[in-house]
Enzyme design. Structure first.
Site, PDB file in Angstrom:
ATOM      1  N   ASP A  21      14.619  -2.447 -17.772  1.00 20.71           N
ATOM      2  CA  ASP A  21      15.047  -3.530 -16.882  1.00 20.71           C
ATOM      3  C   ASP A  21      14.155  -3.497 -15.638  1.00 20.71           C
ATOM      4  OD1 ASP A  21      16.762  -5.683 -16.160  1.00 20.71           O
ATOM      5  OD2 ASP A  21      17.908  -4.359 -14.854  1.00 20.71           O
TER       6      ASP A  21
ATOM      7  N   GLU B 245      12.770  -0.222  -9.933  1.00 16.97           N
ATOM      8  CA  GLU B 245      13.171  -0.899  -8.700  1.00 16.97           C
ATOM      9  C   GLU B 245      12.203  -0.536  -7.588  1.00 16.97           C
ATOM     10  OE1 GLU B 245      14.571  -3.030  -5.773  1.00 16.97           O
ATOM     11  OE2 GLU B 245      15.369  -3.233  -7.818  1.00 16.97           O
TER      12      GLU B 245
ATOM     13  N   ASN C  57       6.535   0.143  -7.936  1.00 13.40           N
ATOM     14  CA  ASN C  57       6.125  -1.256  -7.957  1.00 13.40           C
ATOM     15  C   ASN C  57       5.659  -1.534  -9.378  1.00 13.40           C
ATOM     16  OD1 ASN C  57       4.861  -3.754  -7.758  1.00 13.40           O
ATOM     17  ND2 ASN C  57       3.888  -3.313  -5.801  1.00 13.40           N
TER      18      ASN C  57
ATOM     19  N   ASP D 243      13.314 -11.720  -7.126  1.00 12.86           N
ATOM     20  CA  ASP D 243      13.117 -12.350  -5.821  1.00 12.86           C
ATOM     21  C   ASP D 243      12.320 -13.638  -6.021  1.00 12.86           C
ATOM     22  OD1 ASP D 243      12.405 -13.067  -3.214  1.00 12.86           O
ATOM     23  OD2 ASP D 243      12.299 -10.984  -2.559  1.00 12.86           O
TER      24      ASP D 243
ATOM     25  N   LYS E  95       8.226 -19.650  -0.744  1.00  6.12           N
ATOM     26  CA  LYS E  95       7.047 -20.222  -0.096  1.00  6.12           C
ATOM     27  C   LYS E  95       5.845 -20.192  -1.030  1.00  6.12           C
ATOM     28  CE  LYS E  95       8.345 -18.958   4.644  1.00  6.12           C
ATOM     29  NZ  LYS E  95       7.952 -18.195   5.853  1.00  6.12           N
TER      30      LYS E  95
ATOM     31  N   ASP F  72      19.194 -17.824 -11.577  1.00  3.41           N
ATOM     32  CA  ASP F  72      20.030 -18.956 -11.195  1.00  3.41           C
ATOM     33  C   ASP F  72      19.208 -20.041 -10.505  1.00  3.41           C
ATOM     34  OD1 ASP F  72      19.625 -17.078  -9.144  1.00  3.41           O
ATOM     35  OD2 ASP F  72      21.284 -17.879  -7.973  1.00  3.41           O
TER      36      ASP F  72
END
Length: 322
Positions: free
Chosen positions: A137, A163, A191, A220, A224, A256
């Site tokens: 994940d 993560e 990362n 995330d 922009k 979403d």
């Protein structure tokens, strides 16, 4: 002639005009003209430091700033992954006993470009049976999804969460033993766009089982346009997964935010030699989560009766070509 008066000093409008025409800058304290009498600085374009500083002062100031930068962006990985070395992460204390974490970080920041810290025997020292299929994940957050999946699944699998936020992954690591999932579940702070190939190389070389499922959920969005390059799904990440995932393994994507899902989906569909979308029409999405276990974000979205956009892609039989 017009005069401006302050205390015992006088300056004519002609003198002010002359200063402006010569492209000089006048320094003064707010509310008083007293320093007009004593300081006329060099033109701004030529100024290196104020008349009250010496070159050594400037050097000292730069050194101090460099020290601050070093502390803010250390020349070492921000993740310790100390549990790989037999150190049980300490409980993270938060005000009002709430586990609140920073929601967003810049993955392009210097401190996140370091390779993560792994034990010499990773992943053998964290999994009881390294040969089992792996569910990975990417962007696992606090790890609740993988904990629930690993705790409730009847399948024999290993689970790995990646993560980027150090404090968040420490929170997740604390809870492995508490849920009785030691030897089956691991969380690595890293990362993914820096370390994914290294991690999977270690996993394969250690005799690890096939990468069966990779999930990327509610990443995330980086709305922009100038921040689009910060998004987790890049061409390099897709190629790395194509290199290590076997035929019929799956990529599960959901968000979403429709544009975010569409962007991730298009990245994988560009490599249709290696990944085949199970839904042919890009305007259609899965109604139900095929994994059967929702993330915390998914529960929140569904509770608010908001839409979720999902799709699954399968690895084709074509061998990866460098």
């Amino acid at each position: 002639m017009i005069f401006m008066r302050s205390a015992s000093y006088c300056i004519s409008a002609t003198m002010v005009l002359a200063l402006l025409c010569s492209r000089t800058s006048v320094a003064f304290r707010p509310g008083t003209f007293s320093s007009l009498k004593t300081r006329v600085l060099a033109p701004i374009s030529n100024r290196r430091f104020s008349s009250s500083q010496t070159s050594s002062d400037v050097s000292d100031n730069l050194s101090a700033k460099e020290e601050v930068l070093k502390q803010s962006y250390p020349d070492e990985a921000p993740w310790s992954n100390s549990h790989h070395h037999g150190v049980i992460p300490q409980k993270i204390k938060r005000k009002n006993n709430k586990s609140r974490f920073r929601q967003h970080v810049n993955p392009l920041a210097r401190k996140f470009q370091h390779p993560t810290v792994l034990s010499a025997n990773w992943p053998k020292d964290v999994y009881d049976d390294i040969s089992l299929p792996l569910h990975m994940d990417i962007g696992c957050g606090k790890g609740g999804f993988l904990r629930d999946l690993a705790g409730n699944s009847t399948e024999s699998k290993n689970y790995l969460g990646l993560e980027i936020r150090p404090s968040v992954v420490e929170f997740a690591q604390e809870r492995i033993a508490k849920r009785g999932l030691t030897g089956k579940l691991d969380y690595v702070g890293c990362n993914a766009n820096v370390d994914l190939e290294r991690l999977l190389t270690h996993y394969v070389e250690a005799g690890g089982g096939p990468v069966d499922i990779v999930s990327i959920q509610y990443p995330d969005p980086h709305f922009k346009a100038s921040h689009a390059k910060r998004r987790v799904v890049t061409a390099e990440l897709v190629e790395t997964l194509a290199k290590f995932m076997p035929e019929s393994s799956r990529i599960f994507l959901q968000s979403d935010i429709q544009s975010v899902l569409d962007d991730m989906r298009s990245r994988f569909r560009e490599y249709n030699k290696y990944f085949q979308d199970e839904i042919e029409d890009v305007n259609e999405y899965m109604d139900i989560n095929p994994l059967g276990v929702p993330t915390e974000r998914e529960v929140s979205v569904i509770t608010k009766d908001l839409p979720v956009f999902r799709t699954v892609l399968r690895r084709t039989a074509d061998a990866y070509e460098e």
